[in-house]
Enzyme design. Structure first.
Site, short mmCIF file in Angstrom:
data_model
loop_
_atom_site.label_atom_id
_atom_site.label_comp_id
_atom_site.label_asym_id
_atom_site.label_seq_id
_atom_site.Cartn_x
_atom_site.Cartn_y
_atom_site.Cartn_z
N GLY A 246 -5.96 -0.54 -2.72
CA GLY A 246 -5.67 0.77 -2.11
C GLY A 246 -4.20 0.94 -1.85
O GLY A 246 -3.37 0.21 -2.39
N ASN A 247 -3.86 1.94 -1.05
CA ASN A 247 -2.45 2.13 -0.67
C ASN A 247 -2.39 2.65 0.76
O ASN A 247 -3.42 2.88 1.39
CB ASN A 247 -1.75 3.06 -1.66
CG ASN A 247 -2.38 4.43 -1.71
OD1 ASN A 247 -2.35 5.17 -0.75
ND2 ASN A 247 -3.02 4.74 -2.85
N ARG A 248 -1.20 2.85 1.26
CA ARG A 248 -1.01 3.15 2.68
C ARG A 248 -1.18 4.63 3.03
O ARG A 248 -0.97 5.02 4.17
CB ARG A 248 0.37 2.69 3.14
CG ARG A 248 0.54 1.19 3.11
CD ARG A 248 1.85 0.79 3.72
NE ARG A 248 2.07 -0.62 3.57
CZ ARG A 248 1.48 -1.56 4.32
NH1 ARG A 248 0.66 -1.19 5.29
NH2 ARG A 248 1.71 -2.83 4.10
N SER A 249 -1.52 5.45 2.07
CA SER A 249 -1.64 6.88 2.36
C SER A 249 -2.73 7.15 3.40
O SER A 249 -3.83 6.62 3.31
CB SER A 249 -1.96 7.64 1.08
OG SER A 249 -2.35 8.95 1.39
#
Ligand code: C5P
Length: 422
Positions: free
Chosen positions: A217-220
């Site tokens: 995933g990512n930090r968004s």
């Protein structure tokens, strides 16, 4: 007196809704402002207000029929001499017939026979106002450059309370005078400027499965995308929000929840076909595990090698499939060479705007409630938005989007230089 509006010829159309009584006040105020008012009532309007009232107050006698006039083609003359047509109130039937090009009666024939700007002031019960048929018809009109003074919430006929009550006469007169003096931008800025527009927004970070319990995933957080959806909705748009978060969407919006880039792509391509604006605020994974495991990988099996493959570039695909007139906005969340990378994305993705987001700036970007961006446009212009709430950033982006929509509207909606007809 509004100097540029003085002496301008305005057709005041009145259709058959209870709010027709407010058109009397609009007529009086326009005449007081020096406007030359030519009233045209539909047959149903005559059930609510009298011809004599308008004939007495307006600059010309009241007209209501194609047939009882000495002139053979009154709609053509009215359409040609009008410098603006305002319809107060505009019923669901009027909006539908106008959108469908049905010249049923003098007023509809006149709005179809004109090249002058047209302003409509809808008024109807909440259920009718929110009906997709009415909203779709309104979208058609807005796309053709018709200006809308949207209804407020308030007391409706029969004692009900809700959205659909026609704007107050003072507000309508303000819109008409603003239109005559400055053009549609002035009107759009004073009112909900995305009424009748369909806005598609993506938000959040996608999750690409490694196995049934793990993902890349990512930090968004999705906060910026959701702020854009909220702002667009409050500015009157019909919003579709495709989100990889569990956050609520704005009231009345269509919310599609997705996990992966592939799911996001499917939802966006489906809804983009009839969107006027697409804002791609989601942080989409660029790579995903090529063959996610069907069962949980366990430590006892030792180290696993994960082979990645690229995900679809959704924004680029939206750019390829973009329908005429659609405004496409992308984001460039970067930690370095932000301006160059953002500029490269404008052309690579065929976007109208790229929102360059330096996520290394303190308090900006992922998961913060604030953001700082530079909005780059394909025409070479740019606007810097220093650190502000994500909602303020959303409004700054939408301001530029509205300008681009107005630029693309049909000639009837284009800003006319009021001096050209002096
Ligand atoms: O070049 P990059 O992919 O980082 O560009 C970012 C923009 O592209 C963002 O608007 C993002 O939503 C979009 N994007 C996309 N599909 C991807 C990756 C990014 O639409 N697979």
């Amino acid at each position: 007196m509004a100097p540029r509006a003085a002496g301008k010829r305005v057709v005041l159309g009145v259709t058959g809704g209870i709010a027709a009584y407010k058109a009397v006040e609009v007529c009086r105020r326009l005449v007081d402002a020096g406007v030359h008012v030519m009233p045209v009532l539909t047959d149903d309007a005559l059930r609510f207000v009298g011809e004599a009232t308008f004939s007495a107050l307006a600059s010309e006698r009241c007209r209501h029929s194609l047939w009882d006039d000495a002139e053979a083609i009154p709609h053509i003359r009215l359409g040609q001499v009008a410098e603006l047509i305002v319809v107060v109130p505009a019923t669901a039937r009027f909006i539908g017939s106008y959108a469908g090009g049905i010249a049923d009666g003098l007023l509809l024939a006149t709005v179809l026979a004109t090249r002058a700007p047209v302003v409509v002031c809808p008024a109807m019960h909440t259920e009718m106002w929110e009906h997709p048929a009415v909203q779709e018809n309104l979208s058609i009109l807005v796309r053709r450059g018709v200006q809308v003074v949207p209804p407020d919430e308030g007391r409706l006929a029969g004692g009900d309370v809700g959205a659909g009550r026609m704007a107050e006469p003072a507000e309508i007169v303000d819109a008409v005078l603003g239109m005559l003096e400055v053009g549609p931008r002035a009107v759009a800025r004073r009112h909900k400027d995305l009424v009748g527009r369909r806005v598609l927004v993506s938000a959040g970070g996608t999750r690409e499965p490694i196995d049934p319990v793990r993902f890349i995933g990512n930090r968004s957080s999705g906060k910026q995308g959701h702020a854009i959806a909220d702002a667009a909705s409050e500015r009157g748009a019909q919003v579709v929000l495709v989100t990889a978060t569990a956050k609520p969407g704005p009231p009345g919006a269509t919310v599609v929840r997705v996990d992966t880039a592939a799911e996001m792509q499917e939802a966006l391509l489906e809804h983009a076909t009839d969107a006027d604006v697409v804002v791609m605020a989601a942080a989409v994974a660029d790579f995903r595990p090529k063959a996610p495991s069907g069962r949980k990988l366990s430590r006892s099996e030792g180290l696993h090698e994960i082979v990645f493959e690229p995900t679809p570039d959704i924004l680029a695909e939206l750019g390829r499939r973009r329908r005429e007139g659609q405004v496409l906005v992308g984001f460039a969340a970067e930690t370095h060479e932000v301006a160059q990378r953002a500029a490269a994305k404008l052309s690579a993705k065929r976007a109208d705007l790229i929102v360059a987001n330096d996520v290394s700036v303190p308090e900006a970007g992922f998961d913060h409630d604030t953001n700082a961006v530079t909005i780059l446009a394909v025409d070479g212009s740019s606007r810097q938005v220093p650190l502000a709430s994500k909602r303020e950033v959303a409004d700054a982006i939408l301001d530029i989007v509205v300008d681009r929509l107005l630029d693309r509207d049909a000639p009837a909606g284009g800003d006319r230089d009021p001096r050209s007809d002096l």
